[in-house]
Scaffold this active site. Structure first.
Site, PDB file in Angstrom:
ATOM      1  N   ARG A  21      10.700  11.568   2.862  1.00 44.87           N
ATOM      2  CA  ARG A  21      11.353  10.786   3.909  1.00 44.87           C
ATOM      3  C   ARG A  21      11.678   9.349   3.500  1.00 44.87           C
ATOM      4  O   ARG A  21      12.423   8.657   4.206  1.00 44.87           O
ATOM      5  CB  ARG A  21      10.461  10.752   5.148  1.00 44.87           C
ATOM      6  N   ALA A  41       0.282  -2.171   5.939  1.00 48.73           N
ATOM      7  CA  ALA A  41       1.033  -2.088   7.192  1.00 48.73           C
ATOM      8  C   ALA A  41       0.516  -3.046   8.259  1.00 48.73           C
ATOM      9  O   ALA A  41       1.300  -3.567   9.058  1.00 48.73           O
ATOM     10  CB  ALA A  41       1.023  -0.655   7.709  1.00 48.73           C
ATOM     11  N   LEU A  42      -0.789  -3.288   8.293  1.00 47.11           N
ATOM     12  CA  LEU A  42      -1.321  -4.199   9.300  1.00 47.11           C
ATOM     13  C   LEU A  42      -0.891  -5.644   9.069  1.00 47.11           C
ATOM     14  O   LEU A  42      -0.903  -6.445   9.998  1.00 47.11           O
ATOM     15  CB  LEU A  42      -2.848  -4.113   9.362  1.00 47.11           C
ATOM     16  N   GLU A  43      -0.505  -5.980   7.870  1.00 46.40           N
ATOM     17  CA  GLU A  43      -0.064  -7.340   7.565  1.00 46.40           C
ATOM     18  C   GLU A  43       1.430  -7.547   7.796  1.00 46.40           C
ATOM     19  O   GLU A  43       1.919  -8.680   7.729  1.00 46.40           O
ATOM     20  CB  GLU A  43      -0.427  -7.700   6.123  1.00 46.40           C
ATOM     21  N   THR A  91     -10.266   9.773   8.132  1.00 45.36           N
ATOM     22  CA  THR A  91     -10.915   8.967   9.160  1.00 45.36           C
ATOM     23  C   THR A  91      -9.916   8.564  10.242  1.00 45.36           C
ATOM     24  O   THR A  91      -8.712   8.783  10.130  1.00 45.36           O
ATOM     25  CB  THR A  91     -11.513   7.682   8.546  1.00 45.36           C
ATOM     26  N   ILE A 119      -0.382   7.056   5.455  1.00 37.63           N
ATOM     27  CA  ILE A 119      -0.615   8.481   5.207  1.00 37.63           C
ATOM     28  C   ILE A 119      -1.999   8.841   5.730  1.00 37.63           C
ATOM     29  O   ILE A 119      -2.988   8.173   5.409  1.00 37.63           O
ATOM     30  CB  ILE A 119      -0.469   8.799   3.707  1.00 37.63           C
ATOM     31  N   PHE A 173       0.867  -1.174   0.000  1.00 41.10           N
ATOM     32  CA  PHE A 173       0.000   0.000   0.000  1.00 41.10           C
ATOM     33  C   PHE A 173       0.906   1.228   0.000  1.00 41.10           C
ATOM     34  O   PHE A 173       1.891   1.278   0.718  1.00 41.10           O
ATOM     35  CB  PHE A 173      -0.907  -0.010   1.239  1.00 41.10           C
ATOM     36  N   HIS A 178      -8.950   5.704  10.827  1.00 41.67           N
ATOM     37  CA  HIS A 178      -8.202   4.537  10.353  1.00 41.67           C
ATOM     38  C   HIS A 178      -6.695   4.761  10.428  1.00 41.67           C
ATOM     39  O   HIS A 178      -5.944   3.835  10.736  1.00 41.67           O
ATOM     40  CB  HIS A 178      -8.632   4.206   8.915  1.00 41.67           C
ATOM     41  N   ASN A 222      11.987  -0.546  12.467  1.00 40.08           N
ATOM     42  CA  ASN A 222      10.661  -0.076  12.059  1.00 40.08           C
ATOM     43  C   ASN A 222      10.804   1.080  11.078  1.00 40.08           C
ATOM     44  O   ASN A 222      11.114   2.194  11.464  1.00 40.08           O
ATOM     45  CB  ASN A 222       9.849   0.356  13.280  1.00 40.08           C
TER      46      ASN A 222
END
Length: 175
Positions: free
Chosen positions: A129, A58-60, A88, A84, A24, A90, A115
């Protein structure tokens, strides 16, 4: 007082590094990955000793990092991606949960995890960045892999009472 001080070691020769990249925000992740791989090469990590996998977001990252850490084939791991801010809540969930998973994996397995998940407000901030964060993560992974190895307890089969490797030269008289 003369403490024993371990200095940072950025020699990547012989290290095995695993990288998990979130797809993503693909352009950001690719920039991070390229900079990370270039820096690992500069630090002496052989490209044959680097495994790169990608996950949807990122959650995976946590699942792939956990599997890699549990294999004990890697001296350090690197998580790359970008979250980003949108309109919401989220953003906060993904940022917090991905960071927590990364930290938890490192602490539970003892395998260092750098990280490199950017958490920014705009795409422009992420682009600015991305390369720097990728290179930084390569340095963190190498340094922490070497530190973890240096702090690894040595097995002494010959004499468990041998104190030649103690940090202080004073004998413990049991008091």
């Amino acid at each position: 007082m003369n403490p024993y001080i371990l200095t940072p070691d950025l020699n990547g020769e012989g290290l095995h590094i695993g990288i998990v990249r979130a797809r993503f925000n693909e352009e950001i992740g690719q920039a991070q990955l390229q900079a990370c791989l270039e820096e690992l090469g500069k630090l002496g990590v052989d490209e044959r000793d680097v495994m790169v996998v990608s996950v949807p977001g990122a959650l995976e990252l946590g699942v792939a990092l956990a599997r890699m850490a549990e294999s004990y084939e890697f001296d350090a791991l690197i998580a790359l991606g970008a979250v980003i801010r949108g309109e919401t809540y989220h953003f906060e969930v993904v940022s917090n949960e991905s960071a927590a998973a990364i930290s938890r994996i490192a602490l539970e397995t003892g395998i260092p995890v750098a990280n490199g998940v950017l958490t920014v407000d705009t795409d422009e901030q992420a682009q600015a960045r991305a390369a720097g964060k990728g290179a930084d993560c390569a340095q963190v992974a190498v340094e922490m892999a070497n530190l973890a190895a240096a702090l690894e307890p040595e097995e002494d089969d010959e004499d468990e009472d041998d104190e030649d490797e103690d940090f202080d030269d004073e004998e413990d008289d049991g008091r």
